[in-house]
Design an enzyme around this catalytic site. Structure first.
Site, mmCIF file in Angstrom:
data_model
loop_
_atom_site.group_PDB
_atom_site.id
_atom_site.type_symbol
_atom_site.label_atom_id
_atom_site.label_comp_id
_atom_site.label_asym_id
_atom_site.label_seq_id
_atom_site.Cartn_x
_atom_site.Cartn_y
_atom_site.Cartn_z
ATOM 1 N N SER A 78 38.386 32.838 41.069
ATOM 2 C CA SER A 78 38.484 34.210 41.589
ATOM 3 C C SER A 78 37.512 34.505 42.727
ATOM 4 O O SER A 78 37.707 35.479 43.448
ATOM 5 C CB SER A 78 38.256 35.215 40.466
ATOM 6 N N HIS A 101 32.833 40.369 39.222
ATOM 7 C CA HIS A 101 33.088 40.013 40.627
ATOM 8 C C HIS A 101 32.334 40.902 41.612
ATOM 9 O O HIS A 101 32.174 42.101 41.385
ATOM 10 C CB HIS A 101 34.591 40.097 40.921
ATOM 11 N N ASP A 153 33.610 44.693 39.887
ATOM 12 C CA ASP A 153 33.908 44.814 38.463
ATOM 13 C C ASP A 153 32.870 43.996 37.705
ATOM 14 O O ASP A 153 31.955 43.448 38.320
ATOM 15 C CB ASP A 153 35.370 44.434 38.146
#
Ligand SMILES: *[C@@H]1O[C@H](CO)[C@@H](O)[C@H](O)[C@H]1NC(C)=O
Ligand SMILES: *[C@@H]1O[C@H](CO)[C@@H](O)[C@H](O)[C@H]1NC(C)=O
Length: 351
Positions: free
Chosen positions: A35, A329, A326
């Protein structure tokens, strides 16, 4: 008349030199990983780990949620821009794009994946070996589109970005008993280093020559990990940070070995993922941030993916004040600072 003619030729040549100088430093950016670098491949696979909805992407071009795990752009986007290419690197599985868009950059990364097959199984995302299968598929499409000579040039001269590893520890090793019953954490690191070496040798054998390998971030400071540190006053989990530092040292050893073993390979390890991120977390104010302990989205303590929802009134209004978007991240602004820290090295080594 003759003079005018000659100055015009000179002028044209100067212009050409100018364009050659300001032009792109590599023909394309090709991305593998998790990610930290996924531009939206998970949108089309059956996993819960997605981010193609608001408030993700609210600071991206057009406020569009693309499947990037941030409020805006991520690392490859900024690196691509720094190399004089497009300001974004599109995801290979995103139906908005086709091979004509992938000639200057393409992303095969999948949020939630790791070096270990058992890691990608957790959220049913794309395992690293399958990212390589997509890359092979891309190679044949690129050859059909550009012709063999041009396509081979792009594939050989492209900058390959590889960024993963955090999920192997935080989503797999420390959560499920399987790997813990097989390996001590030291042994697991060596197991992953072996897999990383296999992967890097494989993309080398398929034509990659310029590769940037990103190490682990200070993963014990991710807001989600702090949240679980109930008896440690929600400070960073130093054990995880130590593992990250140790693993990065092992990666450096691997990089030195592969550069020795594989002719014409230029493999560069970038420290920024840990070093500058650690500075930001420890001294957020000196980078213009207000908050590093919790994330912008919702309560900022545990929400990731579908738990990070647009309707939550607690979500911060200015993500630029937060290190994390978040609970797992970074914000776009943090990504930009990390890339600014690494581009000096990357431009020096690869252009
Ligand atoms: C991971 O899975 C792929 C596909 O099944 C397999 O080829 C590969 O050997 C596996 N890797 C390891 C280390 O088990
Ligand atoms: C990158 O960050 C490290 C750690 O804070 C710092 O020592 C180094 O000078 C920075 N490099 C650049 C080019 O900004």
């Amino acid at each position: 008349m003759a003079n005018l003619y000659i100055s015009c030729i000179l002028f044209t040549q100067l212009l050409l030199i100018h364009f050659a100088k300001t032009g792109a430093k590599v023909p394309a950016i090709i991305v593998f990983g998790d990610s930290t670098v996924d531009a939206g491949n998970n949108n089309v696979i059956p996993t819960l780990l997605k981010s193609n909805f608001q408030p993700y992407g609210r600071d991206f071009f057009g406020g569009r949620p693309t499947g990037r795990f941030s409020n805006g752009r991520i690392l490859p986007d900024f690196i691509s821009e720094a190399f004089g290419l497009k300001p974004i690197v599109p995801a290979y599985l995103d139906s908005m794009y086709s091979i004509s868009d992938f000639t200057t950059g393409v992303c095969f990364a999948s949020a939630g994946t790791g070096y270990d097959n058992a890691t990608s199984d957790v959220f049913n995302v794309i395992p690293l070996w399958k990212e390589v299968e997509y890359y092979k598929d891309y190679q044949s499409k690129l050859r059909a589109y550009l012709g063999h000579r041009k396509a081979n040039y792009v594939l050989r001269e492209a900058l390959y970005l590889v960024s993963l590893g955090t999920n192997d520890f935080l989503e797999n090793y420390y959560v499920f008993p399987l790997r813990q019953s097989e390996f001590t954490v030291e042994q697991y690191q060596d197991f992953l280093i072996g897999l990383s070496g296999n992967f890097l040798r494989e993309i080398y054998s398929l034509g990659a020559r310029k590769i940037s390998l990103t190490g682990l971030p200070p993963m014990g400071c991710l807001p989600l990990e702090r949240t679980t540190n109930i008896f440690g006053n929600h400070e960073c989990i130093e054990e995880y940070n130590k593992v990250a530092v140790n693993f990065n040292e092992k990666l450096k050893g691997l990089v030195a070995k592969l550069n020795q073993d594989l002719p014409e390979l230029k493999l560069v390890f970038t420290e920024s993922m840990y070093d500058i991120a650690y500075q930001i977390i420890k001294k957020p104010a000196s980078f213009g941030f207000d908050v590093a302990r919790v994330a912008c989205c919702s309560t900022g303590t545990f929400e990731v993916s579908c738990l990070c929802s647009k309707s939550n009134p607690l979500t911060c209004t200015d993500a630029n004040k937060y290190v994390y978007w978040d609970a797992f991240h970074a914000t776009e602004r943090t990504n930009k600072i990390i890339v600014d820290n690494m581009t000096g090295l990357l431009l020096k080594e690869f252009s």
